[in-house]
Write a protein that holds these residues in place. Structure first.
Motif, PDB file in Angstrom:
ATOM      1  N   ALA A   1      -5.693  54.395  29.408  1.00 36.19           N
ATOM      2  CA  ALA A   1      -4.476  54.936  30.011  1.00 36.19           C
ATOM      3  C   ALA A   1      -3.824  55.946  29.083  1.00 36.19           C
ATOM      4  CB  ALA A   1      -3.502  53.807  30.339  1.00 36.19           C
TER       5      ALA A   1
ATOM      6  N   ALA B   1       1.010  46.830  37.906  1.00 34.75           N
ATOM      7  CA  ALA B   1       0.808  46.332  39.270  1.00 34.75           C
ATOM      8  C   ALA B   1       0.449  44.855  39.290  1.00 34.75           C
ATOM      9  CB  ALA B   1      -0.297  47.139  39.956  1.00 34.75           C
TER      10      ALA B   1
ATOM     11  N   THR C   1      -8.218  49.009  28.831  1.00 38.37           N
ATOM     12  CA  THR C   1      -7.348  49.526  29.889  1.00 38.37           C
ATOM     13  C   THR C   1      -6.194  50.329  29.306  1.00 38.37           C
ATOM     14  OG1 THR C   1      -7.884  47.737  31.424  1.00 38.37           O
ATOM     15  CG2 THR C   1      -5.777  48.854  31.752  1.00 38.37           C
TER      16      THR C   1
ATOM     17  N   GLN D   1       2.380  52.828  36.933  1.00 39.12           N
ATOM     18  CA  GLN D   1       2.376  51.837  38.014  1.00 39.12           C
ATOM     19  C   GLN D   1       1.103  50.993  37.978  1.00 39.12           C
ATOM     20  OE1 GLN D   1       4.845  51.154  39.920  1.00 39.12           O
ATOM     21  NE2 GLN D   1       6.186  52.941  39.823  1.00 39.12           N
ATOM     22  N   ALA D   2      -0.024  51.623  37.629  1.00 38.07           N
ATOM     23  CA  ALA D   2      -1.277  50.872  37.555  1.00 38.07           C
ATOM     24  C   ALA D   2      -1.236  49.826  36.432  1.00 38.07           C
ATOM     25  CB  ALA D   2      -2.446  51.830  37.340  1.00 38.07           C
TER      26      ALA D   2
ATOM     27  N   SER E   1       1.584  57.419  38.176  1.00 36.61           N
ATOM     28  CA  SER E   1       0.379  56.738  38.648  1.00 36.61           C
ATOM     29  C   SER E   1      -0.172  55.794  37.598  1.00 36.61           C
ATOM     30  CB  SER E   1      -0.677  57.784  39.022  1.00 36.61           C
ATOM     31  OG  SER E   1      -1.889  57.165  39.366  1.00 36.61           O
ATOM     32  N   ILE E   2      -0.270  56.262  36.362  1.00 35.75           N
ATOM     33  CA  ILE E   2      -0.820  55.432  35.294  1.00 35.75           C
ATOM     34  C   ILE E   2       0.121  54.276  34.964  1.00 35.75           C
ATOM     35  CG2 ILE E   2      -1.379  55.437  32.826  1.00 35.75           C
ATOM     36  CD1 ILE E   2      -2.488  58.296  33.277  1.00 35.75           C
TER      37      ILE E   2
END
Length: 380
Positions: A369, A52, A365, A48-49, A45-46
């Motif tokens: 993460a 993205a 960011t 891919q974020a 999840s992290i």
């Protein structure tokens, strides 16, 4: 034209009087390969974020107990190839932890002390005017308490718009320092300084009569087996170097350093940085009488000596230590024109995280993460 943001730091952009565009960007997702026992859903999840809707790539490295895992997302360059544990990234200010370790190692060797005055390692013709009678020491440089500014005021005179440190050499550094009057007494206030850490690397190299890049190889990278942690890349390593990107997705040229290499010149890989964290973890957990001198230097470098401008954060020789959720976490992040990075090590559990991104995402960011990944390791 917007002013350049030179992000060799602990997460805050600095605006200097250079005019250029150094923006930042993000990455594209790809399925990670997961090692058993690692928190795969959170990592996916992290990761891919981070990537993205952007070109570029990200590599996440996790250290948990005796297990390491590397998870890759996005693309290393325009070919669409997925990055790997051996893909090289600019690591920016993570370099400062290596410079701090060089200082600690030099102390172990009896070459200098934390209290060694900066002026004793500068040419006789260069003086720094103190705010009072206090002398600037190597410890002041390593803990960002020297009174020197974040950047030298004459950096703009030599800066190339998209490679701001490349042409800043010894003569420019000495011209700034000579006669510079500190605004306050050394040791009184924390002020993050690329100049100060760059100067520390310069002085240690000068004292050893060895270029900074060679000193890192000889004293840190080679003993720890960090074969890809380099200032200068061979052709073979260059073929594994990720293409950096600005925040808006444009390809960003690599950064180069001269006199201020100690502030942010290193390139490295997730594999090397995981080994770097493992070495620090071992140094912090075994007895001082049974470890090599470099491990003693790691303990010295990660000892906290002073507060910072954040209530829960203190600083050692290059390393920051923050208390998060009851855990003491050693960390540093980095940013250049096309890259962002973070390394973090939980002193209590020994868990560690590496985040490398070939896009100039916001420093916050990437830092958030990495800390979220560390919390996930702590809770599993």
């Amino acid at each position: 034209m917007p002013r350049v943001r030179i992000l060799l730091s602990t997460g805050r952009a600095v605006v200097c009087s250079l005019y250029a565009t150094v923006l930042g960007l993000a990455l594209v997702g790809a399925s990670p390969e997961v090692a058993r026992g690692q928190p795969a859903p959170a990592v996916d999840s992290i990761g891919q974020a981070l990537v993205a809707n952007h070109p570029g790539g990200a590599v996440i490295g996790l250290l948990r107990g005796g297990t390491t895992a590397v998870h890759a997302f996005g693309a290393v360059d325009s070919t669409g190839q997925t990055p790997t544990a051996r893909t090289l990234f600019e690591i920016g200010s993570i370099t400062k932890t290596v410079t701090g370790l060089l200082l600690a190692d030099a102390i172990e060797r009896g070459e200098v002390e934390r209290s060694t005055p900066v002026t004793t390692l500068l040419p006789d013709s260069v003086t720094i005017g103190p705010a009072d009678s206090t002398t600037v020491t190597l410890e002041h440089l390593a803990t960002h308490r020297s009174g020197l500014p974040r950047l030298p005021s004459n950096l703009g005179a030599t800066a190339r718009p998209r490679d701001p440190y490349a042409a800043y050499g010894d003569s420019a550094l000495y011209a700034f320092l000579d006669g510079y009057v500190l605004p306050r007494a050394p040791g009184t206030t924390y002020e993050y300084s690329n100049l100060g850490m760059g100067l520390l690397g310069h002085l240690l190299a000068r004292q050893a009569d060895t270029p900074y890049a060679a000193l890192v190889r000889q004293r840190i990278a080679a003993p720890l087996g960090l074969s890809d942690t380099r200032v200068h890349l061979t052709d073979a390593r260059q073929s594994r170097f990720a293409q950096g990107h600005t925040r808006v997705g444009a390809p960003a040229p690599p950064w180069h350093f001269d006199a201020l290499a100690g502030a942010g010149a290193l390139r490295s890989t997730a594999a090397d940085l995981l080994a770097y964290l493992r070495a620090h973890r071992r140094a912090l957990t075994v007895g001082p009488d049974t470890t090599p001198a470099l491990h003693r230097a790691m303990r010295r470098a990660t000892t906290v000596y002073a507060p910072t401008d954040r209530e829960s954060t203190r600083i050692g020789l290059g390393w920051h230590q923050s208390t998060r959720g009851g855990h003491d976490v050693l960390w540093h992040n980095g940013g250049t024109g096309g890259f962002r990075s973070l390394v973090a090590l939980d002193r209590d559990t020994g868990h560690g995280v590496v985040v490398l991104v070939s896009i100039a995402r916001s420093a916050r960011t990437v830092r958030d993460a990495g800390m979220a990944l560390l919390r996930t390791l702590q809770s599993n």
